[in-house]
Design an enzyme around this catalytic site. Structure first.
Site, PDB file in Angstrom:
ATOM      1  N   TYR A  89      -1.547  -0.225  10.050  1.00 35.18           N
ATOM      2  CA  TYR A  89      -1.661  -0.771   8.694  1.00 35.18           C
ATOM      3  C   TYR A  89      -0.467  -0.328   7.852  1.00 35.18           C
ATOM      4  CZ  TYR A  89      -3.704  -1.586   4.050  1.00 35.18           C
ATOM      5  OH  TYR A  89      -3.939  -2.009   2.765  1.00 35.18           O
ATOM      6  N   LYS A 107       2.476  -2.582   6.067  1.00 33.43           N
ATOM      7  CA  LYS A 107       2.705  -2.576   4.621  1.00 33.43           C
ATOM      8  C   LYS A 107       4.145  -2.180   4.290  1.00 33.43           C
ATOM      9  CE  LYS A 107      -1.279  -4.068   3.322  1.00 33.43           C
ATOM     10  NZ  LYS A 107      -1.398  -5.381   2.659  1.00 33.43           N
ATOM     11  N   SER A 122       0.854  -1.191   0.000  1.00 34.07           N
ATOM     12  CA  SER A 122       0.000   0.000   0.000  1.00 34.07           C
ATOM     13  C   SER A 122       0.885   1.234   0.000  1.00 34.07           C
ATOM     14  CB  SER A 122      -0.891   0.018   1.246  1.00 34.07           C
ATOM     15  OG  SER A 122      -1.530   1.273   1.398  1.00 34.07           O
TER      16      SER A 122
END
Length: 252
Positions: free
Chosen positions: A156, A160, A143
């Site tokens: 998150y 990533k 991401s």
């Protein structure tokens, strides 16, 4: 519509009952691959298999972080189709929205377990079962959150960033037989990313030079390229698929 000619290749796509994973599976099926998809919800998985084509696709339900599921998914893929050329690690989670200063460490562990450790587990299983002796390619779905600070989705983003480094490590260790690359999408219109644009899509879209949010097929097309011989001299790379959003970095 004429059915695609069988490519003779087989792929496993994790977290593919909907969204980006489904988009990847769809692109691979369209070119003639046989595909195994995974997901947590058995009913959603069954529906995805029917839409993709039950003559070319199988579904394997389970939790991505479960090592037994990782092994079973790879084993069933090889049993069903006789090989496993490609792996797309898409399964992921983001159960929290807020500053990491207040983040429950148990939640952080869950994010890493699902987003990073499971990808490593699937890669290990695919390597042992087929790719070590026969070669292949792996794509990890990272991401843009892993490329810069990502307010309110910090856990998150950190996971990533780890996924991007995992890609480098695997690309180094598994060469020359297996190529490993990553894709770093910006906001793609999926249920998973809904909280990032719902109710203010026009405002969010306005920041993108290409004038729209991503669609699952945008990532599917990129993955299809990286999981093909057309990218046969590409490994250890992270392809940013972001509608140009990084062009605005530092502006203003």
């Amino acid at each position: 519509m004429t059915a695609p000619q069988d490519s003779g290749r087989v792929a496993l796509v994790t977290g593919a009952s909907r969204g980006i994973g489904y988009g990847i599976a769809e692109a691979l099926v369209a070119r003639g691959d046989r595909v195994a998809i995974t997901g947590r919800n058995e009913e959603s998985l069954k529906e995805a298999v029917e839409r993709l084509g039950a003559d070319r696709v199988i579904g394997i339900a389970g939790k991505a972080h479960d090592e037994a599921h990782q092994a079973a998914a790879v084993e069933r893929t090889v049993e069903a189709f006789g090989r496993l050329d490609y792996l797309a690690n898409n399964a992921g989670t983001n159960p929290v929205f807020g500053p990491i200063a207040d983040l429950d460490l148990g939640v952080a562990r869950k994010v890493f377990e699902t987003n990073v450790i499971s990808a490593l587990g699937f890669a290990q299983q695919a390597w042992k079962a087929w790719q070590k002796e026969n070669g292949g390619a792996i794509v990890n779905i990272a991401s843009v959150a892993g490329l810069s600070a990502s307010p309110f989705v910090g856990a998150y983003g950190i996971s990533k960033a780890a996924m991007i480094n995992l890609t480098l490590q695997l690309a180094h260790e598994l060469s020359p037989g297996v190529r490993v690359n990553a894709i770093a999408p910006a906001v793609v219109k999926t249920k998973f990313a809904q909280a990032l644009y719902e109710g203010r899509e026009e405002e969010v879209t306005g920041a993108y030079p290409l004038g729209r949010l991503g669609q699952p097929e945008d990532v599917g097309g990129a993955a299809e390229f990286l999981l093909s011989e057309r990218s046969g001299w590409v490994t250890g790379q992270t392809l940013v698929v972001d509608g140009g959003i990084f062009l605005n970095a530092g502006v203003g």
